[in-house]
Design an enzyme around this catalytic site. Sequence first.
Site, PDB file in Angstrom:
ATOM      1  N   CYS A 142       0.757  -1.255  -0.110  1.00 12.91           N
ATOM      2  CA  CYS A 142      -0.045   0.093   0.028  1.00 12.91           C
ATOM      3  C   CYS A 142       0.783   1.260  -0.010  1.00 12.91           C
ATOM      4  CB  CYS A 142      -0.906   0.000   1.240  1.00 12.91           C
ATOM      5  SG  CYS A 142      -2.254   1.282   0.757  1.00 12.91           S
ATOM      6  N   HIS A 235      -4.452  -4.486  -0.186  1.00 12.43           N
ATOM      7  CA  HIS A 235      -4.048  -5.297   0.906  1.00 12.43           C
ATOM      8  C   HIS A 235      -4.605  -6.568   1.092  1.00 12.43           C
ATOM      9  CE1 HIS A 235      -3.063  -1.526   3.537  1.00 12.43           C
ATOM     10  NE2 HIS A 235      -3.922  -1.044   2.696  1.00 12.43           N
ATOM     11  N   GLU A 237      -3.466  -8.777   2.766  1.00 15.21           N
ATOM     12  CA  GLU A 237      -3.411  -9.365   4.172  1.00 15.21           C
ATOM     13  C   GLU A 237      -4.590  -9.068   4.967  1.00 15.21           C
ATOM     14  OE1 GLU A 237      -2.201  -5.052   4.631  1.00 15.21           O
ATOM     15  OE2 GLU A 237      -2.140  -6.585   3.037  1.00 15.21           O
TER      16      GLU A 237
END
Length: 305
Positions: A142, A235, A237
Amino acid sequence: MPLRIPDKLPAVDILKQENIFVMDNSRAHTQDIRPLRIVILNLMPLKVTTETDLVRLLSNTPLQLDVTFMKLASHTPKNTPAEHMAMFYKDFEELKDMKFDGMIITGAPVETYEYEDVTYWKEVTGIFSWAKTHVTSTLYICWAAQAGLYFHYGIPKYPLAKKMFGVFVQKPIDPLLPIFRGFDDSFNMPHSRHTEVRREDIIKDGRLSLIAESEESGVSMVMANGGREIFVTGHLEYVADTLDREYRRDKGKRPDVDMPVNYYEGDNPDNKPVVTWRAHANLMFSNWINYYVYQETPYDINKIE
């Protein structure tokens, strides 16, 4: 997998409840295995949440990983207890003479600032430079992806009229790259950002390879130096409720933030989020560890250069 993380890190208990095998340092020291050293520079405000999200994904490999958390000396987190930082994190100065097989640098809530106006810009770019000679492969996420592209390659960022917020379909440009092994023809990735890097700037720089993009969210993955640097603008994650928590936090407070798209069942925020990216998140992180870290790093870690 035998994932080595600091004793008493909150993520340990959370992940054990999910039946993910983790090994604290006390037990790991009894095993005669050369673990891969992974260092995480965690710039996100909610440190414990990000630690858990990343460790969960790193656990999806049979290789033994020794995870170290790095912090900045020039920035004091406001949302994480000082005791937690002192117990589990080390300053860059403590780690700068070490070498690591892999590194992850997270996003940060500073993307609307000019890079040079970020209070810790000098320190974080020093770490970017250090990683080029002390780490086999670095994964930038990011804001870190945008900042790394700017610092290393001069790629500018551009403000968005509205936050890029939701889950967007991405397409691998070269599906045969090892990072995409096992991927489908397209995959979903959460995005949560107010700025972007643009395709035309990436493709005109011969040092960079645009490897995944979206018709809606634009550039999503860029690679350099044969995978020694991988930049991910979204993202993968994130867990199921991350975008929801961000939406509830900002709802009614920011005119440039709408409901996250392609996220809630029926696009109704009264419904639960639908997770459509978890399998590819696990694949990407395990592919990164296997093909760009494990298979590229020397057995003698001091030979990384």
